[in-house]
Scaffold this motif. Structure first.
Motif, PDB file in Angstrom:
ATOM      1  N   SER A  83       0.765  -1.458   0.179  1.00  0.00           N
ATOM      2  CA  SER A  83      -0.147  -0.097  -0.113  1.00  0.00           C
ATOM      3  C   SER A  83       1.289   0.844  -0.446  1.00  0.00           C
ATOM      4  CB  SER A  83      -0.822   0.225   1.164  1.00  0.00           C
ATOM      5  OG  SER A  83      -1.785  -0.861   1.106  1.00  0.00           O
ATOM      6  N   GLN A  84       0.377   2.587  -0.381  1.00  0.00           N
ATOM      7  CA  GLN A  84       1.314   4.019  -0.360  1.00  0.00           C
ATOM      8  C   GLN A  84       1.728   4.296   1.002  1.00  0.00           C
ATOM      9  OE1 GLN A  84       1.502   5.570  -3.108  1.00  0.00           O
ATOM     10  NE2 GLN A  84       0.464   4.096  -4.620  1.00  0.00           N
ATOM     11  N   VAL A  85       1.039   3.773   2.137  1.00  0.00           N
ATOM     12  CA  VAL A  85       1.117   3.865   3.195  1.00  0.00           C
ATOM     13  C   VAL A  85       0.822   2.444   4.610  1.00  0.00           C
ATOM     14  CG1 VAL A  85       1.049   5.011   5.833  1.00  0.00           C
ATOM     15  CG2 VAL A  85       0.727   6.325   3.491  1.00  0.00           C
ATOM     16  N   HIS A  86       1.760   1.606   4.500  1.00  0.00           N
ATOM     17  CA  HIS A  86       1.489   0.396   4.410  1.00  0.00           C
ATOM     18  C   HIS A  86       1.621   0.153   6.331  1.00  0.00           C
ATOM     19  CE1 HIS A  86       1.721  -3.875   3.345  1.00  0.00           C
ATOM     20  NE2 HIS A  86       1.596  -4.560   3.978  1.00  0.00           N
ATOM     21  N   CYS A  87       2.700   0.215   6.593  1.00  0.00           N
ATOM     22  CA  CYS A  87       2.820   0.071   7.927  1.00  0.00           C
ATOM     23  C   CYS A  87       3.291   1.067   9.183  1.00  0.00           C
ATOM     24  CB  CYS A  87       3.220  -1.638   8.562  1.00  0.00           C
ATOM     25  SG  CYS A  87       4.647  -2.816   7.852  1.00  0.00           S
ATOM     26  N   VAL A  88       3.581   1.079  10.136  1.00  0.00           N
ATOM     27  CA  VAL A  88       5.232   1.561  10.788  1.00  0.00           C
ATOM     28  C   VAL A  88       5.598   0.997  11.893  1.00  0.00           C
ATOM     29  CG1 VAL A  88       3.540   2.751  12.934  1.00  0.00           C
ATOM     30  CG2 VAL A  88       5.176   4.040  11.975  1.00  0.00           C
ATOM     31  N   PHE A  89       7.294   0.819  12.002  1.00  0.00           N
ATOM     32  CA  PHE A  89       7.536  -0.152  13.367  1.00  0.00           C
ATOM     33  C   PHE A  89       7.633   1.725  14.318  1.00  0.00           C
ATOM     34  CE2 PHE A  89       8.378  -2.650   9.504  1.00  0.00           C
ATOM     35  CZ  PHE A  89       8.818  -3.246  10.011  1.00  0.00           C
ATOM     36  N   GLU A  90       7.351   1.108  15.616  1.00  0.00           N
ATOM     37  CA  GLU A  90       7.783   1.899  16.710  1.00  0.00           C
ATOM     38  C   GLU A  90       8.921   1.614  17.734  1.00  0.00           C
ATOM     39  OE1 GLU A  90       3.680   2.670  17.589  1.00  0.00           O
ATOM     40  OE2 GLU A  90       3.648   4.194  16.282  1.00  0.00           O
ATOM     41  N   TRP A  91       9.391   2.421  18.765  1.00  0.00           N
ATOM     42  CA  TRP A  91      10.767   1.603  19.555  1.00  0.00           C
ATOM     43  C   TRP A  91      10.001   2.617  20.670  1.00  0.00           C
ATOM     44  CZ3 TRP A  91      16.157   3.901  20.309  1.00  0.00           C
ATOM     45  CH2 TRP A  91      15.916   3.649  21.441  1.00  0.00           C
ATOM     46  N   ASP A  92      10.017   1.668  21.701  1.00  0.00           N
ATOM     47  CA  ASP A  92       9.651   2.354  23.243  1.00  0.00           C
ATOM     48  C   ASP A  92      11.296   3.065  23.531  1.00  0.00           C
ATOM     49  OD1 ASP A  92      11.485   0.406  24.106  1.00  0.00           O
ATOM     50  OD2 ASP A  92      10.234  -0.237  25.019  1.00  0.00           O
ATOM     51  N   GLY A  93      12.213   3.519  23.461  1.00  0.00           N
ATOM     52  CA  GLY A  93      13.337   4.235  23.320  1.00  0.00           C
ATOM     53  C   GLY A  93      14.595   3.987  24.404  1.00  0.00           C
ATOM     54  N   GLU A  94      13.504   2.627  24.921  1.00  0.00           N
ATOM     55  CA  GLU A  94      14.326   1.735  25.988  1.00  0.00           C
ATOM     56  C   GLU A  94      15.748   0.818  25.222  1.00  0.00           C
ATOM     57  OE1 GLU A  94      13.983   1.692  29.051  1.00  0.00           O
ATOM     58  OE2 GLU A  94      12.300   3.227  28.972  1.00  0.00           O
ATOM     59  N   GLU A  95      17.010   1.199  26.221  1.00  0.00           N
ATOM     60  CA  GLU A  95      18.149   0.587  25.747  1.00  0.00           C
ATOM     61  C   GLU A  95      18.313  -0.616  27.031  1.00  0.00           C
ATOM     62  OE1 GLU A  95      21.263   3.383  24.953  1.00  0.00           O
ATOM     63  OE2 GLU A  95      20.292   4.214  22.963  1.00  0.00           O
ATOM     64  N   THR A  96      17.191  -1.522  26.938  1.00  0.00           N
ATOM     65  CA  THR A  96      17.429  -2.298  28.092  1.00  0.00           C
ATOM     66  C   THR A  96      17.101  -4.036  27.556  1.00  0.00           C
ATOM     67  OG1 THR A  96      15.111  -2.281  28.683  1.00  0.00           O
ATOM     68  CG2 THR A  96      17.131  -0.822  29.976  1.00  0.00           C
ATOM     69  N   SER A  97      17.114  -5.097  28.267  1.00  0.00           N
ATOM     70  CA  SER A  97      16.844  -6.232  27.480  1.00  0.00           C
ATOM     71  C   SER A  97      15.075  -6.282  27.347  1.00  0.00           C
ATOM     72  CB  SER A  97      17.091  -7.409  28.469  1.00  0.00           C
ATOM     73  OG  SER A  97      17.012  -7.182  29.821  1.00  0.00           O
ATOM     74  N   THR A  98      14.408  -5.042  28.090  1.00  0.00           N
ATOM     75  CA  THR A  98      12.892  -5.464  28.556  1.00  0.00           C
ATOM     76  C   THR A  98      12.178  -4.208  27.078  1.00  0.00           C
ATOM     77  OG1 THR A  98      12.812  -3.272  29.868  1.00  0.00           O
ATOM     78  CG2 THR A  98      12.957  -5.561  31.135  1.00  0.00           C
ATOM     79  N   SER A  99      13.211  -3.404  26.992  1.00  0.00           N
ATOM     80  CA  SER A  99      12.686  -2.730  25.374  1.00  0.00           C
ATOM     81  C   SER A  99      12.087  -3.628  23.640  1.00  0.00           C
ATOM     82  CB  SER A  99      14.098  -2.342  24.085  1.00  0.00           C
ATOM     83  OG  SER A  99      15.165  -3.475  24.064  1.00  0.00           O
ATOM     84  N   ALA A 100      10.897  -2.519  23.958  1.00  0.00           N
ATOM     85  CA  ALA A 100       9.577  -3.602  22.975  1.00  0.00           C
ATOM     86  C   ALA A 100       9.840  -2.661  21.616  1.00  0.00           C
ATOM     87  CB  ALA A 100       8.359  -3.107  23.770  1.00  0.00           C
ATOM     88  N   ILE A 101       9.858  -3.473  20.769  1.00  0.00           N
ATOM     89  CA  ILE A 101       9.617  -2.965  19.068  1.00  0.00           C
ATOM     90  C   ILE A 101       8.291  -3.085  18.951  1.00  0.00           C
ATOM     91  CG2 ILE A 101      10.784  -2.708  16.975  1.00  0.00           C
ATOM     92  CD1 ILE A 101      13.202  -2.923  17.798  1.00  0.00           C
ATOM     93  N   LEU A 102       6.917  -2.471  18.490  1.00  0.00           N
ATOM     94  CA  LEU A 102       5.983  -3.293  17.743  1.00  0.00           C
ATOM     95  C   LEU A 102       5.807  -2.688  16.230  1.00  0.00           C
ATOM     96  CD1 LEU A 102       3.526  -0.328  17.575  1.00  0.00           C
ATOM     97  CD2 LEU A 102       3.784  -0.732  20.257  1.00  0.00           C
ATOM     98  N   ILE A 103       5.342  -3.460  15.778  1.00  0.00           N
ATOM     99  CA  ILE A 103       5.046  -3.565  14.280  1.00  0.00           C
ATOM    100  C   ILE A 103       3.088  -2.860  14.334  1.00  0.00           C
ATOM    101  CG2 ILE A 103       4.859  -5.700  13.680  1.00  0.00           C
ATOM    102  CD1 ILE A 103       5.674  -4.780  10.731  1.00  0.00           C
ATOM    103  N   ARG A 104       2.999  -2.019  13.224  1.00  0.00           N
ATOM    104  CA  ARG A 104       1.381  -1.785  13.644  1.00  0.00           C
ATOM    105  C   ARG A 104       0.857  -1.310  11.445  1.00  0.00           C
ATOM    106  NH1 ARG A 104      -0.905   4.071  13.628  1.00  0.00           N
ATOM    107  NH2 ARG A 104       1.235   4.456  14.801  1.00  0.00           N
TER     108      ARG A 104
END
Length: 546
Positions: A83-104
Motif C-alpha cells: 500500500s502507499q502507506v503500509h505500516c509503521v515500526f515503533e520503538w519505546d526508546g528503552e535500551e535495556t533487555s526489556t525494550s519493546a518494538i511493535l509493528i502497526r
C-alpha cells in the motif's frame, strides 16, 4: 524525506534508505550502537531490496510504496502489492533487555505479516528478534525455477536496541552473516566464529513458536511445568551436543535466551542429497552404495546413543563440498527433541517416507527401525526417481528396480529394509554387514583418514585469532623488539664517513615512516679530525687533560 527504492538501472551499491538512515557495509546482522532495529532481506536475489536500519535518533519508521507522501520514511516503489502507506515500526526508546518494538498495520490492502500470520488492519503486534516480516502474502509456486525473486519482499527483523546485545549469547563469539534457509521452527543463518575463523550454520528458533509448542504439549500448560520441560529440553540438547561421528552433522553449542534458542551446527557446503540426485537425474548403483554406507554408519551411531531420526529423507542428508561428497546426517537435533517432548508415540515425519507403524493407532509407540524403512523408501526413489508404492497397491514395485539394472544384492538390500513387520526389518547395524555395501567399509575409512589429515593441515594454516588483550600485548612486544633492533642496526652500521661520498641511507623499514611528504636534504658528512698524540685534549670530548 521518503527513502527511494533501488532502481534497476542504478548501481547496486546505492542505498535504499533515506538520508536519515545509514546502511552498515559490514556484517548485515551485527548490532550497531546507533541502531534500534534492522530489516535484513531474506532473498538476496531481489535487486530492489537492501538492509534497512532504524536509527535511535528516530523512534518510528513508516513503510510504504508512496514516494510523495511525507510521512513515508522507507519507500518500496517497485513492490506493487504494498500500500502507499503500509505500516509503521515503533520503538519505546528503552535500551535495556526489556525494550519493546511493535509493528502497526496502517489499514493496508494486502496485509502485514509476522512469521506468516497476518496482523489485523490498524492493529499492532510486538515484534521480536529473528521474526520474519512480509508486507503481502508470500506466494508459493510449484515450479521453483519460474519464481520471480523481484517479488520477494520478506525480511528478517533484528532487535538491536539493547546496548549489550552485541556481546551476549551467540553474538559474543559469532558474527551472523546472512539467512541461508528456513527450518520447521525457525530461521537458518550463516555465522562466522571469530576465534576459529570458521563458518557455521545457526538455527534460530523463535521464542513465541517454542512457547506455543510447549504450552500445547505440556499437560495443563502451567508455567511451572513449562519451565521444567524447557529445562529437560536443555538437557536433551546437551546430549545431542556430545554426538561425534564423521557422518553426523555436529551440534557445536546452543544458546538459550528465555524461550528463544540458537543452535550452532556444522556447515555443510555441498547442499543435500535431493539436490545432488536431481542434478544427476538418478543415482547410479555405485553412488547409491557409497552414500548408503555412510547413512547406515550415521544411523547406527545415533541409535547406539538412544536417538532415532524419525524424519529421514534426502533433504535431511547434507553433503560436504568434498569430491566425492561426505554425508552429514542432519535435522534430528533440536527439532526432533521438540517433537518428542512427550514420547516416541508422537506422529511425526514426512508421510511418504514414514514407516507403516507410525500411522497405526493400534500400536503402542514404535522402535528405531522406522529409520530403516525410511532409508529403504529413500534409496528406492533415488535409484529410480519413483516412489516404491502406488495408490492401488501396498506392495513395492520391485520390477522397477530390475528395469534400472539394480543388482540382486541391491534388490535384496532394499527388500530387507522395506519389511512390513518391524521385527523382521533390517537394522542399520545389520545393513553395514550386508553384501551390497560391506565392501565400502575399508574404502570409506581410508577416505576419512585422508580428509582428516587435510583438515588438520588447514586448521594449522588457519590459526586462532588472538584476543584484544593478546593483540595489545603482541603490539607492544613488537614495538619493543623493533626499538631494540633499530638501536642495534644504528650502532652496527656506524662507520668512518667519506668526505667525497654521500651519507649512508636507511631503508624505509628502518626509517619507521612509510610516506615522506618531501625529500629530506642529505646530511653533511663530518670527517673525523686527525688525532695529535702530543695534544692535551681528550679525543672526541673536547676536554683538556689536567
Amino acid at each position: 524525506m521518503a527513502a527511494e527504492e533501488l532502481d534497476p538501472t542504478q548501481s547496486t551499491q546505492q542505498s535504499t534508505q533515506s538520508s536519515s538512515q545509514t546502511t552498515t557495509q559490514g556484517d548485515p546482522c551485527l548490532p550497531d550502537k546507533g541502531v534500534w532495529g534492522s530489516l535484513i532481506p531474506v532473498n538476496d536475489a531481489n535487486p530492489f531490496v537492501k538492509r534497512i536500519d532504524f536509527l535511535k535518533s528516530k523512534l518510528s519508521y513508516t513503510i510504504g510504496r508512496s514516494r510523495r507522501d511525507p510521512t513515508v520514511d522507507v519507500s518500496f516503489k517497485y513492490f506493487l502489492r504494498m500500500s502507499q502507506v503500509h505500516c509503521v515500526f515503533e520503538w519505546d526508546g528503552e535500551e535495556t533487555s526489556t525494550s519493546a518494538i511493535l509493528i502497526r498495520d496502517l489499514n493496508s490492502s494486502n496485509g502485514t505479516y509476522i512469521r506468516g500470520v497476518r496482523i489485523g488492519r490498524n492493529e499492532s503486534r510486538l515484534i521480536r528478534d529473528g521474526d520474519e516480516v512480509s508486507f503481502a502474502p508470500v506466494s508459493h509456486r510449484p515450479d521453483r525455477t519460474t519464481r520471480d525473486d523481484r517479488d520477494d519482499y520478506r525480511f528478517k527483523f533484528r532487535h538491536m536496541a539493547c546496548k549489550q546485545r552485541s556481546r551476549e549469547g551467540l553474538y559474543e563469539s559469532y558474527d551472523v552473516h546472512c539467512v541461508i534457509g528456513k527450518g520447521a521452527y525457525g530461521t537458518v543463518v550463516k555465522a562466522l566464529h571469530r576465534r576459529e575463523n570458521k563458518w557455521y550454520a545457526v538455527k534460530m528458533f523463535s521464542g513465541d513458536r517454542l512457547r506455543e509448542l510447549l504450552s500445547a504439549t505440556v499437560s495443563g500448560g502451567s508455567a511451572r511445568r513449562m519451565d521444567a520441560t524447557a529445562a529437560h529440553l536443555k538437557q536433551e540438547v546437551q546430549i545431542l551436543q556430545g554426538l561425534r561421528n564423521p557422518y553426523v552433522c555436529e551440534l557445536k553449542e546452543a544458546f538459550f535466551e528465555g524461550y528463544s534458542v540458537s543452535v550452532v551446527l556444522e556447515l555443510a557446503k555441498g547442499g543435500d542429497l535431493m539436490s545432488y540426485a536431481l542434478k544427476h537425474d538418478v543415482l547410479l548403483e555405485p553412488e547409491g552404495q557409497y552414500f548408503t554406507y555412510q547413512i547406515c554408519e550415521a544411523l547406527d551411531y545415533i541409535h547406539s546413543q538412544g536417538i532415532a531420526h524419525r524424519d529421514l529423507k534426502p533433504e535431511n542428508v547434507l553433503l560436504t563440498d568434498d569430491a566425492p561428497p561426505i554425508v552429514k546426517l542432519a535435522d534430528f537435533g533440536l527439532a526432533k527433541v521438540i517433537d518428542s517432548l512427550s514420547d516416541m508415540q508422537t506422529r511425526c515425519g514426512t508421510p511418504a517416507f514414514a514407516a507403516p507403524e507410525v500411522f497405526d493407532d493400534s500400536t503402542e509407540g514404535y522402535d528405531k527401525v522406522v529409520d530403516s524403512w525410511s532409508l529403504g523408501v529413500m534409496l528406492f526413489m533415488l535409484l529410480t526417481r519413483k516412489t516404491p508404492f502406488t495408490d492401488t497397491s501396498n506392495e513395492p514395485n520391485w520390477p522397477l528396480l530390475e528395469d534400472f539394472n539394480l543388482s540382486d544384492a541391491g534388490v535384496d538390500f532394499i527388500r530387507r529394509l522395506l519389511e512390513l513387520k518391524p521385527q523382521a526389518r533390517m537394522t542399520p547395524a545389520q545393513a553395514l554387514n550386508h553384501a551390497w555395501i560391506a565392501a565400502q567399509g575399508p574404502k570409506q575409512r581410508a577416505r576419512l583418514l585422508q580428509r582428516e589429515e587435510s583438515l588438520l593441515r588447514e586448521a594449522a594454516r588457519r590459526q586462532a585469532t588472538p584476543t584484544p588483550e593478546e593483540r595489545v600485548e603482541e603490539s607492544q612486544s613488537k614495538k619493543r623488539k623493533a626499538s631494540v633492533q633499530q638501536l642495534g642496526k644504528s650502532m652496527s652500521t656506524m662507520s668512518v664517513g667519506n668526505e667525497d661520498g654521500p651519507a649512508a641511507k636507511r631503508t624505509r623499514a628502518e626509517q619507521g615512516i612509510i610516506v615522506r611528504h618531501a625529500p629530506e636534504p642529505p646530511r653533511p658528512v663530518m670527517p673525523w679530525t686527525p688525532i695529535d698524540p702530543n695534544s692535551d685534549e681528550i679525543p672526541g670530548l673536547g676536554l683538556l687533560q689536567e
